[in-house]
Design a protein around this motif. Structure first.
Motif, PDB file in Angstrom:
ATOM      1  N   ARG A   1       6.236  10.048   9.093  1.00 35.06           N
ATOM      2  CA  ARG A   1       6.068  10.876   7.773  1.00 35.06           C
ATOM      3  C   ARG A   1       7.060  12.143   8.032  1.00 35.06           C
ATOM      4  O   ARG A   1       6.507  13.044   8.998  1.00 35.06           O
ATOM      5  CB  ARG A   1       4.819  11.265   7.119  1.00 35.06           C
TER       6      ARG A   1
ATOM      7  N   ARG B   1       3.080   7.025  -6.915  1.00 34.78           N
ATOM      8  CA  ARG B   1       2.407   7.935  -7.753  1.00 34.78           C
ATOM      9  C   ARG B   1       3.364   9.347  -8.059  1.00 34.78           C
ATOM     10  O   ARG B   1       3.069  10.422  -8.850  1.00 34.78           O
ATOM     11  CB  ARG B   1       1.292   8.470  -6.983  1.00 34.78           C
ATOM     12  N   SER B   2       4.447   9.303  -7.589  1.00 36.36           N
ATOM     13  CA  SER B   2       5.706  10.067  -7.880  1.00 36.36           C
ATOM     14  C   SER B   2       6.305  10.106  -9.276  1.00 36.36           C
ATOM     15  O   SER B   2       6.508   8.567  -9.515  1.00 36.36           O
ATOM     16  CB  SER B   2       6.798  10.397  -6.675  1.00 36.36           C
TER      17      SER B   2
ATOM     18  N   SER C   1       0.919  -1.402   0.014  1.00 36.21           N
ATOM     19  CA  SER C   1       0.043  -0.077   0.017  1.00 36.21           C
ATOM     20  C   SER C   1       0.817   1.320  -0.038  1.00 36.21           C
ATOM     21  O   SER C   1       0.390   2.320  -0.679  1.00 36.21           O
ATOM     22  CB  SER C   1      -0.888   0.215   1.229  1.00 36.21           C
ATOM     23  N   TYR C   2       2.020   1.319   0.667  1.00 35.35           N
ATOM     24  CA  TYR C   2       2.679   2.381   0.930  1.00 35.35           C
ATOM     25  C   TYR C   2       3.838   2.671  -0.620  1.00 35.35           C
ATOM     26  O   TYR C   2       4.040   3.894  -0.858  1.00 35.35           O
ATOM     27  CB  TYR C   2       3.783   2.052   1.778  1.00 35.35           C
TER      28      TYR C   2
ATOM     29  N   ALA D   1       2.681   1.572  -3.556  1.00 37.14           N
ATOM     30  CA  ALA D   1       1.454   2.274  -4.355  1.00 37.14           C
ATOM     31  C   ALA D   1       1.395   3.786  -4.209  1.00 37.14           C
ATOM     32  O   ALA D   1       1.194   4.694  -5.214  1.00 37.14           O
ATOM     33  CB  ALA D   1       0.099   1.699  -4.264  1.00 37.14           C
ATOM     34  N   GLU D   2       1.629   4.159  -2.936  1.00 37.00           N
ATOM     35  CA  GLU D   2       1.584   5.774  -2.773  1.00 37.00           C
ATOM     36  C   GLU D   2       2.786   6.238  -3.463  1.00 37.00           C
ATOM     37  O   GLU D   2       2.636   7.375  -4.006  1.00 37.00           O
ATOM     38  CB  GLU D   2       1.318   5.726  -1.217  1.00 37.00           C
ATOM     39  N   ALA D   3       4.101   5.697  -3.139  1.00 32.66           N
ATOM     40  CA  ALA D   3       5.278   6.177  -3.541  1.00 32.66           C
ATOM     41  C   ALA D   3       5.481   6.274  -5.188  1.00 32.66           C
ATOM     42  O   ALA D   3       5.841   7.171  -5.803  1.00 32.66           O
ATOM     43  CB  ALA D   3       6.215   5.301  -2.762  1.00 32.66           C
TER      44      ALA D   3
ATOM     45  N   GLU E   1       4.917   3.794  10.513  1.00 30.04           N
ATOM     46  CA  GLU E   1       5.056   4.684   9.510  1.00 30.04           C
ATOM     47  C   GLU E   1       5.563   6.036  10.387  1.00 30.04           C
ATOM     48  O   GLU E   1       4.881   6.405  11.408  1.00 30.04           O
ATOM     49  CB  GLU E   1       3.848   5.197   8.641  1.00 30.04           C
TER      50      GLU E   1
END
Length: 285
Positions: A260, A103-104, A96-97, A99-101, A258
């Motif tokens: 941030r 997007r950059s 899941s993380y 997938a977020e990363a 996590e």
């Protein structure tokens, strides 16, 4: 731990087998209490070695989808879990993380771990996402720190003295599996993602010690980390050897937490410190 046969680019991987069985469970083809086909049947269906099937079954067990994964009989489909935190196993969390990363446009993954097993599965999922067009970064860079060849590996370790003679074969098998994981990850990034036009590369360096935690720094702004938890399991990975119990660390099922950078305060300090520590280890390895 990953099996040697999963490095064969032209063969079905344990991740793909687990995904296929997971879909059958979700679709209701396999219901709670049902037994899976035997390992022999799955070997014939997917055209892989038995060790690859065992790895896929362990992944499903870590996800809470199977019970009674043992040598005796086929495992059963588990009852539905109502605990929302059950899906927070390390493999699921990391995917899941990532997938977020992803997007950059530029993705950087720095990983420090005992083996590359969890990261390998997550990278495999990202390859699938890239292929579907769900994410399409321009560049992906992975740096991975793993125990060096000369470092003594504490796990897996036989529980019973009677199996003490298996200690070295088990460690040799683990080292082979770590090397296999490196090869598969390089294939995923350079061949699979590269085939979709992504400038992807991976580099590995050796640690002079065995980490007791797994750490991932994503895009320099997010740290995911957790402790390796020691437990016992049935070891079935040596050919022509009866299974025996070992102490081992659970990579897939361990918790991850996590931090941030954009939260500021302690979170930002932890992200900066973890990145600095990783960079120092990378440069000195």
């Amino acid at each position: 731990m990953n099996e040697h046969d999963s490095t064969d680019a032209g063969r079905t991987t344990a991740r793909e087998i687990a995904d296929a069985l997971r879909e059958r469970i979700r679709a209701g083809e396999l219901k709670a209490g049902d037994r899976l086909p035997t390992q022999a049947d799955l070997v014939e269906e997917f055209g892989v070695e038995r060790g690859t099937i065992r790895q896929a079954l362990r992944a499903l067990q870590d996800d809470g989808l199977l019970t009674h994964v043992s040598k005796g009989s086929p495992p059963r489909i588990a009852e539905s879990r109502t605990d929302p935190d059950r899906s927070r196993a390390a493999r699921v969390v990391l995917i899941s993380y990532l997938a977020e990363a992803f997007r950059s446009p530029r993705v950087r993954i720095d990983a420090l771990c005992f083996t590359a097993e969890t990261l390998l599965w997550a990278i495999g999922e990202m390859c699938t996402a890239v292929g579907r067009g769900e994410v399409r970064p321009e560049k992906v860079e992975v740096r991975c720190l793993l125990p060096g060849e000369g470092v003594e590996l504490p796990y897996p370790r036989p529980v019973e003295r009677a199996a003490a003679g298996m200690r070295e074969p088990v460690r040799d098998r683990l080292r082979q599996q770590i090397n296999d994981q490196k090869q598969v990850m390089e294939f995923y990034l350079t061949s699979v993602m590269g085939g979709y036009g992504v400038d992807a590369r991976v580099a590995f360096k050796s640690l002079p010690f065995v980490p007791t935690v797994k750490q991932y720094v994503l895009n320099g702004s997010l740290v995911i980390q957790g402790n390796y938890q020691v437990g016992t399991r049935l070891y079935e990975d040596l050919p022509d050897t009866p299974p025996f119990e070992v102490f081992d660390v659970g990579g897939f099922s361990s918790s991850l937490f996590e931090f941030r950078h954009d939260r500021g305060g302690q979170d930002a300090a932890i992200v900066e410190d973890t990145q600095n520590c990783f960079d120092a280890l990378w440069e000195s390895s």
